[in-house]
Design an enzyme around this catalytic site. Structure first.
Site, PDB file in Angstrom:
ATOM      1  N   CYS A   1     -38.360 -85.162 -36.616  1.00  0.00           N
ATOM      2  CA  CYS A   1     -37.309 -84.157 -36.492  1.00  0.00           C
ATOM      3  C   CYS A   1     -37.231 -83.717 -35.034  1.00  0.00           C
ATOM      4  O   CYS A   1     -38.268 -83.529 -34.396  1.00  0.00           O
ATOM      5  CB  CYS A   1     -37.659 -82.969 -37.378  1.00  0.00           C
ATOM      6  SG  CYS A   1     -36.450 -81.640 -37.315  1.00  0.00           S
ATOM      7  N   LEU A   2     -36.011 -83.541 -34.533  1.00  0.00           N
ATOM      8  CA  LEU A   2     -35.873 -83.130 -33.130  1.00  0.00           C
ATOM      9  C   LEU A   2     -36.411 -81.720 -32.894  1.00  0.00           C
ATOM     10  O   LEU A   2     -36.678 -81.355 -31.748  1.00  0.00           O
ATOM     11  CB  LEU A   2     -34.411 -83.223 -32.684  1.00  0.00           C
ATOM     12  CG  LEU A   2     -33.816 -84.642 -32.672  1.00  0.00           C
ATOM     13  CD1 LEU A   2     -32.370 -84.613 -32.210  1.00  0.00           C
ATOM     14  CD2 LEU A   2     -34.625 -85.579 -31.795  1.00  0.00           C
TER      15      LEU A   2
ATOM     16  N   GLY B   1     -29.929 -87.616 -36.833  1.00  0.00           N
ATOM     17  CA  GLY B   1     -29.225 -86.515 -37.470  1.00  0.00           C
ATOM     18  C   GLY B   1     -29.546 -85.212 -36.767  1.00  0.00           C
ATOM     19  O   GLY B   1     -30.587 -85.097 -36.105  1.00  0.00           O
TER      20      GLY B   1
ATOM     21  N   HIS C   1     -32.619 -84.519 -45.434  1.00  0.00           N
ATOM     22  CA  HIS C   1     -33.332 -83.861 -44.331  1.00  0.00           C
ATOM     23  C   HIS C   1     -32.424 -82.838 -43.644  1.00  0.00           C
ATOM     24  O   HIS C   1     -32.825 -81.699 -43.400  1.00  0.00           O
ATOM     25  CB  HIS C   1     -33.811 -84.945 -43.346  1.00  0.00           C
ATOM     26  CG  HIS C   1     -34.499 -84.425 -42.123  1.00  0.00           C
ATOM     27  ND1 HIS C   1     -35.809 -84.722 -41.825  1.00  0.00           N
ATOM     28  CD2 HIS C   1     -34.058 -83.627 -41.112  1.00  0.00           C
ATOM     29  CE1 HIS C   1     -36.144 -84.115 -40.688  1.00  0.00           C
ATOM     30  NE2 HIS C   1     -35.092 -83.452 -40.222  1.00  0.00           N
ATOM     31  N   GLU C   2     -31.184 -83.261 -43.338  1.00  0.00           N
ATOM     32  CA  GLU C   2     -30.269 -82.369 -42.603  1.00  0.00           C
ATOM     33  C   GLU C   2     -29.804 -81.204 -43.469  1.00  0.00           C
ATOM     34  O   GLU C   2     -29.676 -80.076 -42.986  1.00  0.00           O
ATOM     35  CB  GLU C   2     -29.071 -83.150 -42.057  1.00  0.00           C
ATOM     36  CG  GLU C   2     -29.415 -84.261 -41.073  1.00  0.00           C
ATOM     37  CD  GLU C   2     -30.357 -83.834 -39.967  1.00  0.00           C
ATOM     38  OE1 GLU C   2     -30.344 -82.662 -39.552  1.00  0.00           O
ATOM     39  OE2 GLU C   2     -31.151 -84.697 -39.519  1.00  0.00           O
TER      40      GLU C   2
ATOM     41  N   GLN D   1     -30.353 -76.247 -35.628  1.00  0.00           N
ATOM     42  CA  GLN D   1     -31.233 -76.831 -34.605  1.00  0.00           C
ATOM     43  C   GLN D   1     -30.711 -76.621 -33.192  1.00  0.00           C
ATOM     44  O   GLN D   1     -31.442 -76.844 -32.225  1.00  0.00           O
ATOM     45  CB  GLN D   1     -31.408 -78.336 -34.847  1.00  0.00           C
ATOM     46  CG  GLN D   1     -32.168 -78.652 -36.118  1.00  0.00           C
ATOM     47  CD  GLN D   1     -32.380 -80.140 -36.244  1.00  0.00           C
ATOM     48  OE1 GLN D   1     -31.527 -80.838 -36.758  1.00  0.00           O
ATOM     49  NE2 GLN D   1     -33.499 -80.637 -35.744  1.00  0.00           N
TER      50      GLN D   1
ATOM     51  N   HIS E   1     -32.223 -78.414 -43.511  1.00  0.00           N
ATOM     52  CA  HIS E   1     -32.163 -77.514 -42.345  1.00  0.00           C
ATOM     53  C   HIS E   1     -31.211 -76.346 -42.595  1.00  0.00           C
ATOM     54  O   HIS E   1     -31.410 -75.255 -42.071  1.00  0.00           O
ATOM     55  CB  HIS E   1     -31.690 -78.262 -41.099  1.00  0.00           C
ATOM     56  CG  HIS E   1     -32.773 -79.029 -40.394  1.00  0.00           C
ATOM     57  ND1 HIS E   1     -33.932 -78.447 -39.951  1.00  0.00           N
ATOM     58  CD2 HIS E   1     -32.852 -80.338 -40.032  1.00  0.00           C
ATOM     59  CE1 HIS E   1     -34.686 -79.362 -39.351  1.00  0.00           C
ATOM     60  NE2 HIS E   1     -34.063 -80.519 -39.392  1.00  0.00           N
TER      61      HIS E   1
HETATM   62 NI    NI Z   1     -34.671 -82.302 -38.526  1.00  0.00          NI
END
Ligand code: NI
Length: 171
Positions: A89-90, A46, A131-132, A51, A135
């Protein structure tokens, strides 16, 4: 399509509340495609627009064995249950923690053309959506941990970031 650079926590605009998407069209579609390409390039499941430095309410996801999904202006209307599960997480590469999340959610969102969607999700997919969506509200997964675990994970992240920053910031 192009691979976008991923913003590392807690750089701007990751800790801000993202703006609703109000314009649908070619620019939004291009951003979503670039986000998919970026997510696949980094092996993520995701990715949220903040991000990649864009403070807009747009997320892309790919459930393992599922279809690619793009949600615009997602909102979690209802949630039930709670379960801990491993998350990464990226924007915090190489950091992992057991994060509590609801096991069932009802979601309202729009698609890339502005069409209204409402659906239910459970288990892993519900976790990814939570999670997304976090953000978009300036929340990263360590913020979902109890305060002591959060402090130790953020400390671990500071050390990881010192080691990983030069490499990930050149891509
Ligand atoms: Ni993330």
């Amino acid at each position: 399509m192009s691979i976008l650079s991923v913003v590392l926590y807690p750089d701007d605009p990751l800790t801000k509340t993202a703006e609703p998407v109000t314009e649908f069209g070619a620019d939004l579609e291009k951003l979503a495609l670039d986000m998919f390409e970026t997510m696949y390039a980094y092996d993520g499941v995701g990715l949220a627009a903040p991000q990649v430095g864009i403070s807009k309410r747009l997320v892309v996801m790919h459930e393992p064995d599922g279809e690619p999904v793009c949600l615009v202006n997602p909102e979690i209307l209802e949630s039930e249950g709670s379960e801990e599960g491993d998350e990464g997480c990226l924007s915090l590469p190489e950091l992992f923690a057991n994060v509590p999340r609801s096991t069932w959610i009802r979601v309202r969102a729009q698609d890339l053309r502005g069409k209204d969607l409402e659906f239910e999700a459970c288990d892993f997919f519900a976790r990814v959506i939570q999670h997304e969506t976090d953000h978009l509200n300036g929340i990263a997964f360590p913020n979902r941990l109890d305060i002591l675990t959060q402090q130790s994970k953020l400390h671990e992240w500071e050390e990881l970031r010192h080691r990983t920053a030069p490499a990930s910031e050149t891509v």
